[in-house]
Motif scaffolding. Structure first.
Motif, PDB file in Angstrom:
ATOM      1  N   LEU A   1     -11.000 -60.274  18.804  1.00 39.49           N
ATOM      2  CA  LEU A   1     -11.623 -59.215  18.005  1.00 39.49           C
ATOM      3  C   LEU A   1     -12.896 -59.699  17.318  1.00 39.49           C
ATOM      4  CD1 LEU A   1     -11.273 -56.327  16.788  1.00 39.49           C
ATOM      5  CD2 LEU A   1      -9.984 -57.393  14.929  1.00 39.49           C
ATOM      6  N   SER A   2     -12.817 -60.916  16.746  1.00 31.40           N
ATOM      7  CA  SER A   2     -13.868 -61.331  15.816  1.00 31.40           C
ATOM      8  C   SER A   2     -15.218 -61.536  16.487  1.00 31.40           C
ATOM      9  CB  SER A   2     -13.445 -62.609  15.080  1.00 31.40           C
ATOM     10  OG  SER A   2     -13.306 -63.641  16.037  1.00 31.40           O
ATOM     11  N   SER A   3     -15.212 -61.740  17.806  1.00 32.62           N
ATOM     12  CA  SER A   3     -16.499 -61.978  18.454  1.00 32.62           C
ATOM     13  C   SER A   3     -17.151 -60.698  18.980  1.00 32.62           C
ATOM     14  CB  SER A   3     -16.319 -62.984  19.598  1.00 32.62           C
ATOM     15  OG  SER A   3     -15.308 -62.528  20.466  1.00 32.62           O
ATOM     16  N   ILE A   4     -16.554 -59.541  18.654  1.00 33.80           N
ATOM     17  CA  ILE A   4     -17.154 -58.277  19.116  1.00 33.80           C
ATOM     18  C   ILE A   4     -18.022 -57.690  17.999  1.00 33.80           C
ATOM     19  CG2 ILE A   4     -16.691 -55.927  19.943  1.00 33.80           C
ATOM     20  CD1 ILE A   4     -14.028 -56.962  21.056  1.00 33.80           C
TER      21      ILE A   4
ATOM     22  N   GLU B   1     -16.680 -52.964  14.506  1.00 33.66           N
ATOM     23  CA  GLU B   1     -18.018 -53.333  14.046  1.00 33.66           C
ATOM     24  C   GLU B   1     -17.952 -54.696  13.383  1.00 33.66           C
ATOM     25  OE1 GLU B   1     -20.642 -49.457  12.944  1.00 33.66           O
ATOM     26  OE2 GLU B   1     -18.722 -49.610  11.904  1.00 33.66           O
ATOM     27  N   ASP B   2     -18.828 -55.598  13.813  1.00 32.15           N
ATOM     28  CA  ASP B   2     -18.883 -56.956  13.279  1.00 32.15           C
ATOM     29  C   ASP B   2     -17.511 -57.620  13.240  1.00 32.15           C
ATOM     30  OD1 ASP B   2     -21.601 -56.564  12.901  1.00 32.15           O
ATOM     31  OD2 ASP B   2     -21.257 -55.645  10.923  1.00 32.15           O
ATOM     32  N   GLY B   3     -16.776 -57.449  14.324  1.00 31.04           N
ATOM     33  CA  GLY B   3     -15.485 -58.126  14.428  1.00 31.04           C
ATOM     34  C   GLY B   3     -14.378 -57.544  13.577  1.00 31.04           C
ATOM     35  N   GLU B   4     -14.636 -56.356  13.013  1.00 24.27           N
ATOM     36  CA  GLU B   4     -13.601 -55.732  12.173  1.00 24.27           C
ATOM     37  C   GLU B   4     -13.225 -54.363  12.738  1.00 24.27           C
ATOM     38  OE1 GLU B   4     -12.625 -56.729   8.896  1.00 24.27           O
ATOM     39  OE2 GLU B   4     -13.864 -58.536   8.781  1.00 24.27           O
ATOM     40  N   LEU B   5     -11.933 -54.002  12.558  1.00 23.01           N
ATOM     41  CA  LEU B   5     -11.494 -52.686  13.011  1.00 23.01           C
ATOM     42  C   LEU B   5     -11.980 -51.613  12.050  1.00 23.01           C
ATOM     43  CD1 LEU B   5      -7.823 -53.357  14.183  1.00 23.01           C
ATOM     44  CD2 LEU B   5      -9.869 -53.023  15.587  1.00 23.01           C
ATOM     45  N   GLY B   6     -12.623 -50.566  12.603  1.00 22.19           N
ATOM     46  CA  GLY B   6     -13.152 -49.477  11.783  1.00 22.19           C
ATOM     47  C   GLY B   6     -12.360 -48.199  11.974  1.00 22.19           C
TER      48      GLY B   6
END
Ligand SMILES: [Zn+2]
Lengths: 458, 440
Positions: free
Chosen positions: A358-361, A391-396
């Motif tokens: 996740l974190s690298s997306i 967005e920036d490795g975080e779930l939105g």
């Protein structure tokens, strides 16, 4: 029961003849909204004869098994007609003669559970969903169990009896706000186990209610290309639909050009990609201890270290392509001849944790669960049950109407990250092919990350 | 009927659905005969209402009927309390649904038909990989209940479905088409071949359509993209359950006035006529949409009772295609859907488009949130229209929209209609401003 069969097989004038008889006991309970829409306790029996005469197949299916010999004659007659039309006779790859009787051991045999207990259990889940929130407008709740007693015999001497249990719980909730569109969420479990599979599923009920409500406030996804993180459920359906079906040899065993595309050893994905079809995993729905040609199950690597490794075969496709039968000739019931099908199909686990994936997306979509999928050779499309913006490795925020599409070869090559959290999932429904539906299968995968995947939307 | 008598002695009311089918499916794979099959089914379904509770069981080898009656009664003992009763006898139509010659077609005759289809297609292009499935079948259906209803009907059918693949080095083009008729004389094989060749001609050139909003023309087959979600809106059970987008729109205009939608069991040249549904209710012709206005919904006996309406002859066993599967309980579903044509020719509609898309087949039909009318599909067979003419085949292209929004816009219906499978007759329909996403 074999007496009847021996006599009929003895009458066969074909070069090869097989008989498969089936008796199925099934209970079904279905609620929609407050209503008990179906309560069904049924028994069905029938059979099929398949025979090869001068390399042409003749098939007869029937319900009454009393005059089995006549059915063999009937199949022989149509096979003769067929053989006069053939340009190339059918051959069957060799397989060992098997003699076996297999009875499953069930923790709680659903045949011994009163129908009323099944009804009450389903009613309790249905009520959990309905009473969860006043915006839940409707439900569909389904319980079904089936116990199939199969008897198989062929003129080569193979004699197999096996009983196949199957139990399914499927829950759907429909939520609607006052002037909005209805939103649907569903979940299901299905396995070759006993009644214990479906008890204690309160969380599944509240889960589908909660997710339908979440979708009411969800944003529709914006169409475009994204890096997409697939959860195991969706990735499992993806590998089954988009790639597994392509590996079924009956799609291309007579097509040279497709065989060039599906060339063994070709690099299809990253080095750490391994895709497996495994005929037996304890308790799984896709299990096919012996397939419907009497061939013993196997573990078949479709992709090994990123390269195309093997196909799924029936005896006919194996003979034609110079391969070995893989135990994948399956029929959905006595009404059909066996065709090449999957069993338990999954992507093997890798090394990356969910957080790493996740974190690298920077910008992408987390696509979860599957409404369904369809493929046409190299083209595929999948509807996710729901999604989250990344967005920036975080779930939105929660997204709805997430549909993924693309070309399977490109997409396999675009897999950039395989998680360490393999899950093999048996769900309700099943696989469909050539009018044979629903065939019990399981699918599985860890989380996988795919770059440049097209997401439909407005 | 013995089973009905037996059940009626033990339950207050009972209904028996019986089907005997015989068919001969013939399958060609990659242009070669694969198998010939003789297929027989004989099954029955029993519904009982006892002490106000509904029970159901089905079976094949019924013997003396003891097992199926006991199981149906057992389910009734814990079954749904229902207020409805099985249909009373009513006068049904008497349209011909059976053709003896078709029902007796020999395997040889069917194989010859299949060979002709393959020969004509491969003559057009020898590189094509053609799979053909043919089937002739005859069903004998009987429905009887303890109200004195006792109906039977024989139905024949012959169908051909064709799957064509063109495998190139970089790309595979694949499509599907079919035709069906109740009698051989009405089977439009030429029309089928014509459509297949037309697609291949149009597909000659690969092209792309940049992402954007365009006028989109759906062929009659492509129209299922819109019809699938639309028809869920007319399902009586969805209306009763409050999940239909059209449930509260009766008498209101929801579509362009050029658009009407009919359902019924008997149409003049229909491949699949039936005078009554799977509960024995006459299959009357009705308008679902009358010039864009919602006129009525589809009900089986149960959903009609729940919604306080009358059954419309849409009780079908086994879902949206065909019905008459003895294993299923009846529910509300369209029988045969007809969209009356418009007045502009298909050619003229295309020539009126500067830049747009012709959609013939898609992947992912019926997936996603059908109830809300949303669709999002990968176009598997589609063509770019440029300056009023087809300019080539597109690929890796998604369309997305909402049926209920689209239908309110200006629609243009072609003047030519075509049967799609056995249960839909429709013209091509053009809509404006549909979202198209093209992957590079
Ligand atoms: Zn499948």
């Amino acid at each position: 029961m074999y007496d009847n069969i021996e006599e009929a097989l003895g009458r066969s004038e074909g070069d090869y003849t097989e008989i498969r008889l089936e008796k199925e006991f099934r209970d079904t309970v279905k609620y929609e909204k407050e209503d008990l829409i179906n309560l069904d306790s049924s028994v069905e029996s029938g059979g099929i004869v398949r025979t090869l005469v001068s390399g042409g197949w003749g098939i007869a299916t029937f319900n009454s098994t009393e005059e089995l010999g006549d059915k063999v004659d009937q199949a022989t007659q149509v096979a003769r007609t067929a053989s006069s039309y053939l340009s190339e006779p059918v051959e069957l790859a060799d397989t060992p003669v098997e003699e076996e009787s297999i009875q499953p051991e069930l923790e709680r045999d659903f045949r011994k559970i009163p129908l009323e207990e099944k009804r009450k259990l389903l009613e309790s889940y249905n009520e959990l969903i309905l009473n969860f929130d006043k915006r839940i407008k409707s439900t569909k709740a389904l319980y079904s169990d089936s116990y199939r007693e199969l008897t198989y015999a062929n003129t080569e001497g193979t004699r197999i009896r096996q009983s196949v249990p199957d139990v399914v719980l499927s829950l759907v909730s429909v939520a609607k706000s006052d002037d909005g569109s209805p939103q649907v969420a569903h979940d299901s479990v299905g396995e070759a186990t006993g009644f214990e599979l479906v008890t204690g599923r309160e969380d599944m009920a509240t889960g589908v209610a909660r997710r339908a409500l979440e979708l009411l406030d969800a944003e529709p996804v914006r169409g475009g290309e994204y890096t997409v993180l697939l959860n195991p459920k969706l990735a499992g359906v993806f590998i089954h639909e988009a790639f597994g079906h392509l590996c079924e040899a009956d799609h291309f065993y007579k097509n040279d050009r497709l065989q060039e595309i599906m060339e063994i050893g070709k690099q299809f994905g990253p080095e750490d990609l391994n895709v497996v079809d495994k005929g037996y995993i304890p308790g799984r729905r896709g299990n096919t201890t012996f397939d419907d040609e009497g061939v013993l199950r196997q573990k078949t690597y479709l992709i090994k270290d990123g390269r195309l490794n093997n196909f799924l075969h029936s005896r006919e496709t194996a003979a034609k392509m110079g391969g070995k039968p893989t135990g994948n000739a399956r029929a959905v019931s006595y009404r059909h001849e066996p065709i090449v099908r999957m069993t338990n199909t999954y992507i093997e686990g890798g090394v990356e944790s969910f957080e790493d994936l996740l974190s690298s997306i920077d910008k992408g979509i987390y696509a979860q669960d599957a409404y369904g999928g369809q493929t046409q050779l190299e083209q595929f499309t999948f509807s996710a049950g729901r999604g989250r913006l990344i967005e920036d490795g975080e779930l939105g925020p929660v997204l709805k109407d997430v549909v993924l599409t693309g070309n399977i070869f490109e997409t396999l090559g675009n897999i950039v990250g395989i998680g360490d959290d393999l899950e093999i999932i048996g769900s309700g429904g099943g696989c469909g092919k050539d009018g044979q539906f629903p065939l019990p299968v399981t699918t599985g995968s860890p989380h996988i990350r795919i770059k440049n995947l097209t997401v439909g939307g407005r | 009927m013995k089973l009905l008598e037996k059940a009626s002695k033990r339950a207050k009311s009972a209904e028996v659905f019986q089907i005997e089918s015989q068919s001969v499916p013939v399958k060609f794979t990659a242009g070669e005969l694969e198998s010939v099959k003789s297929y027989e089914t004989s099954g029955a379904a029993l519904r009982v209402i006892d002490e106000g509770q509904l029970g159901f069981s089905t079976g094949t080898d019924l013997g003396d009927g003891e097992e199926i009656v006991s199981r149906a009664l057992e389910t009734a003992g814990i079954g749904e309390e229902v207020q409805f009763s099985f249909p009373e006898p009513q006068k049904t139509g008497s349209s011909e649904t059976f053709d003896g010659e078709t029902a007796r077609l020999s395997p040889e005759q069917i194989m010859e038909m299949g060979q002709r289809v393959i020969d004509e297609i491969t003559e057009f292009d020898s590189e094509l990989d053609v799979n053909v499935s043919l089937q002739r079948s005859s069903d004998r259906i009987r429905i009887a209940n303890s109200n004195g209803l006792d109906l039977s009907e024989r139905r024949s059918s012959i169908s051909i479905s064709v799957d064509v693949k063109l495998v190139g080095t970089e790309d595979i083009f694949s499509f599907y088409d079919s035709c069906q008729a109740a009698s051989l004389g009405n089977l439009d094989v030429d029309g089928l071949l014509e459509r297949i060749k037309q697609r291949l001609k149009w597909a000659g050139l690969r092209t792309k359509l940049p992402t954007g909003r365009y006028p989109v023309i759906f062929t009659p087959r492509g129209l299922t993209v819109l019809l699938l979600p639309l028809l869920t809106g007319f399902n009586g059970m969805n209306v009763y359950q409050g999940t239909s987008k059209l449930g509260d729109k009766k008498g209101k205009k929801v579509a362009d006035s050029s658009f009407s939608l009919l359902d019924g069991g008997v149409f003049p040249d229909s491949p699949f006529n039936r005078n009554f549904d799977d509960e024995g209710v006459p299959t009357s012709e009705k308008k679902l949409l009358d010039e864009g206005v919602v006129n009525g919904f589809l009900y089986d006996v149960r959903s009609a009772y729940l919604a306080g309406e009358e059954p419309t002859g849409n009780g079908t066993k086994g879902g949206i295609r065909g019905g008459s599967d003895f294993r299923s309980q009846p529910d509300a579903s369209p029988i045969t859907v007809v969209i009356p044509p418009g007045d502009r020719s298909f050619g003229k509609i295309i020539s009126d488009v500067d830049r747009g898309l012709l959609v013939d087949q898609v992947l992912g039909l019926g997936q996603g949130n059908v109830l809300s009318g949303e669709f999002s599909n990968n176009v598997s067979v589609g063509y770019r229209i440029e300056d009023g003419a087809i300019s080539g085949r597109i690929k890796n292209t998604m369309i997305a929209g909402n049926v209920f929004d689209l239908l309110e816009r200006d629609l243009v219906l072609a003047s030519e209609s075509q049967w799609v499978g056995g249960d839909l007759k429709a013209p091509a329909i053009a809509v404006d401003g549909l979202s198209v996403v093209q992957k590079d």
